[in-house]
Design a protein around this motif. Sequence first.
Motif, PDB file in Angstrom:
ATOM      1  N   THR A  45      19.497 -26.829  37.410  1.00 28.86           N
ATOM      2  CA  THR A  45      19.201 -28.209  37.082  1.00 28.86           C
ATOM      3  C   THR A  45      19.886 -29.142  38.219  1.00 28.86           C
ATOM      4  OG1 THR A  45      19.284 -28.236  34.808  1.00 28.86           O
ATOM      5  CG2 THR A  45      19.333 -30.197  35.577  1.00 28.86           C
ATOM      6  N   TYR A  46      19.216 -29.668  39.057  1.00 32.24           N
ATOM      7  CA  TYR A  46      19.610 -30.582  40.333  1.00 32.24           C
ATOM      8  C   TYR A  46      20.034 -31.826  39.656  1.00 32.24           C
ATOM      9  CZ  TYR A  46      17.655 -26.519  42.706  1.00 32.24           C
ATOM     10  OH  TYR A  46      17.387 -25.428  42.903  1.00 32.24           O
ATOM     11  N   THR A  47      21.491 -32.109  38.890  1.00 31.51           N
ATOM     12  CA  THR A  47      21.685 -33.165  38.395  1.00 31.51           C
ATOM     13  C   THR A  47      21.793 -34.187  39.312  1.00 31.51           C
ATOM     14  OG1 THR A  47      23.002 -31.700  36.771  1.00 31.51           O
ATOM     15  CG2 THR A  47      23.481 -33.932  36.855  1.00 31.51           C
ATOM     16  N   ASP A  48      22.496 -34.185  40.432  1.00 27.64           N
ATOM     17  CA  ASP A  48      22.729 -35.429  41.155  1.00 27.64           C
ATOM     18  C   ASP A  48      22.909 -35.071  42.588  1.00 27.64           C
ATOM     19  OD1 ASP A  48      23.235 -37.967  41.902  1.00 27.64           O
ATOM     20  OD2 ASP A  48      25.476 -37.924  41.509  1.00 27.64           O
ATOM     21  N   LEU A  49      21.661 -34.300  42.943  1.00 32.32           N
ATOM     22  CA  LEU A  49      21.632 -33.811  44.261  1.00 32.32           C
ATOM     23  C   LEU A  49      20.526 -34.850  45.155  1.00 32.32           C
ATOM     24  CD1 LEU A  49      22.663 -31.355  45.990  1.00 32.32           C
ATOM     25  CD2 LEU A  49      20.707 -29.933  45.350  1.00 32.32           C
ATOM     26  N   ALA A  50      20.789 -35.327  46.164  1.00 27.33           N
ATOM     27  CA  ALA A  50      19.964 -36.242  46.830  1.00 27.33           C
ATOM     28  C   ALA A  50      18.558 -35.746  47.209  1.00 27.33           C
ATOM     29  CB  ALA A  50      20.485 -36.838  48.252  1.00 27.33           C
ATOM     30  N   PRO A  51      17.547 -36.427  46.935  1.00 26.23           N
ATOM     31  CA  PRO A  51      16.089 -35.831  47.258  1.00 26.23           C
ATOM     32  C   PRO A  51      16.019 -35.318  48.793  1.00 26.23           C
ATOM     33  CG  PRO A  51      16.024 -37.842  46.242  1.00 26.23           C
ATOM     34  CD  PRO A  51      17.260 -37.774  46.425  1.00 26.23           C
ATOM     35  N   GLY A  52      15.379 -33.929  48.652  1.00 23.23           N
ATOM     36  CA  GLY A  52      15.145 -33.392  50.172  1.00 23.23           C
ATOM     37  C   GLY A  52      15.148 -31.969  50.034  1.00 23.23           C
TER      38      GLY A  52
END
Length: 95
Positions: free
Chosen positions: A28-35
Amino acid sequence: MASKALPGRKAVVHVYPNPVAHGELTITYTDLAPGKYQVALLTAAGNSAVNKTIQVAAKGQVERMSTQHLSKGWYVLRISDATQQVAFTQKLLIQ
């Protein structure tokens, strides 16, 4: 649920279950910047067992990774951004 941030950063990814016992890992990409990111699963010897590019579109995005083809043992999950800067690492046990 296991997560680990690099020194000086908050946890941006949650990886579970750990140990992986039923052939599937959830990230789960909880708080990773889009990209775009490189997701690598490395063996204890440092060899690449899985290497794929993913596109994170929004916070909370969930990806599932099959581990059924992997041998039992310790692995390192490494997520790097487009500049090859490591954003996240986590040791995993595949059972």
